[in-house]
Every structure is written in structure tokens, then in C-alpha cells.
Design a protein around this motif. Sequence first.
Motif, PDB file in Angstrom:
ATOM      1  N   ARG A  55       0.837  -1.226  -0.021  1.00 23.25           N
ATOM      2  CA  ARG A  55      -0.051  -0.154  -0.120  1.00 23.25           C
ATOM      3  C   ARG A  55       0.943   1.257   0.054  1.00 23.25           C
ATOM      4  O   ARG A  55       0.533   2.253  -0.464  1.00 23.25           O
ATOM      5  CB  ARG A  55      -0.855   0.101   1.204  1.00 23.25           C
ATOM      6  CG  ARG A  55      -2.073  -1.157   1.209  1.00 23.25           C
ATOM      7  CD  ARG A  55      -2.942  -0.899   2.284  1.00 23.25           C
ATOM      8  NE  ARG A  55      -3.976  -1.775   2.165  1.00 23.25           N
ATOM      9  CZ  ARG A  55      -5.390  -1.598   2.285  1.00 23.25           C
ATOM     10  NH1 ARG A  55      -5.753  -0.343   2.168  1.00 23.25           N
ATOM     11  NH2 ARG A  55      -6.225  -2.586   2.338  1.00 23.25           N
ATOM     12  N   GLU A 105      -2.534  -3.378   7.819  1.00 22.15           N
ATOM     13  CA  GLU A 105      -2.744  -2.833   6.576  1.00 22.15           C
ATOM     14  C   GLU A 105      -1.613  -2.063   5.733  1.00 22.15           C
ATOM     15  O   GLU A 105      -1.698  -1.126   5.142  1.00 22.15           O
ATOM     16  CB  GLU A 105      -4.057  -1.738   6.952  1.00 22.15           C
ATOM     17  CG  GLU A 105      -5.141  -2.475   7.560  1.00 22.15           C
ATOM     18  CD  GLU A 105      -6.045  -1.326   7.882  1.00 22.15           C
ATOM     19  OE1 GLU A 105      -5.999  -0.158   7.551  1.00 22.15           O
ATOM     20  OE2 GLU A 105      -7.324  -2.139   8.120  1.00 22.15           O
ATOM     21  N   ARG A 108      -1.961  -5.213   0.522  1.00 23.39           N
ATOM     22  CA  ARG A 108      -3.315  -5.854   0.234  1.00 23.39           C
ATOM     23  C   ARG A 108      -2.963  -7.309  -0.463  1.00 23.39           C
ATOM     24  O   ARG A 108      -1.967  -7.410  -1.192  1.00 23.39           O
ATOM     25  CB  ARG A 108      -4.003  -5.066  -0.848  1.00 23.39           C
ATOM     26  CG  ARG A 108      -4.891  -3.856  -0.278  1.00 23.39           C
ATOM     27  CD  ARG A 108      -5.659  -3.285  -1.296  1.00 23.39           C
ATOM     28  NE  ARG A 108      -4.777  -2.960  -2.589  1.00 23.39           N
ATOM     29  CZ  ARG A 108      -4.914  -2.032  -3.433  1.00 23.39           C
ATOM     30  NH1 ARG A 108      -5.721  -0.886  -3.150  1.00 23.39           N
ATOM     31  NH2 ARG A 108      -3.924  -1.859  -4.436  1.00 23.39           N
TER      32      ARG A 108
END
Length: 134
Positions: A55, A105, A108
Motif C-alpha cells: 500500500r 494494513e 493488500r
Amino acid sequence: MTPPQRQRRNPAPEPAPQPSQGGEDKPGNPERMYVVAGPDGERAELDLVTLIVARAADPPPSATPEQAALLRLCAAPLSVAELSAYLSLPFSAMGTLLTELLTAELVRARSPIVRQAVPDRSLLEAVMNGLQRL
């Protein structure tokens, strides 16, 4: 045949053993260097063809060397199998690293793109005829 042993020219004196806080001579519990699974023990459902994409462009300063290398490799989508091969890590270790990165996070995970359409028959026949001419 045994390999040669290296010896230091000026060996450093060995430090004196530190007494434990309780006054006992027992060594303390060693510190765990790495956690195999998260606090709940769950892992992300990954297979060898799952594509991983980072990300962010740069890894955070708190990332381990393996996580930082993985994040740098994932600038473009790569499968779990490719990441495992590039980092020379087994799939089980890769699953643990990716689970941590997915939880934070930082990456992905997505399934690979599967083509639903069947290739054109005329194109396949043209390729087959060209191969037969060789």
C-alpha cells in the motif's frame, strides 16, 4: 576432517556473570525473538497464487528486515510463491509475515485475475499451422 578453528590474538576478558534480581543463580527466561502467530493465533487465508501489493512505497521504520524486503518487492503485484522464492523463505514463514502485514494494513491481498473468455479458435489454428511449418 575438522575445519580450522580461528583464535583471537588478544582475547577479550569474559564478563563476570550478573546475579539475578532474586538472588538466585538461575538464568532468566530467554526473550522470544519472533512471534510465530498473532495473539489470537489466526492466519490469513493465502495460497501460492494470491497476489500481494504494497500500500505504501516505503516500509515503516518499525518493520523487521524481512518485512521491509517484502514491502519493497511488492511495489508491483507478486504472488506468494514468487515472494517466497525471492526471499528464500518457506511458505509457512511467508504466511506469517504476510498475516502481520495484512493486519497492519501495509499490504493488500487479492486473488489472481482469471480470464473467463476462451481464446479465439482461428488464432489457435494460425499458431498451430505456423508451428507445423517450422
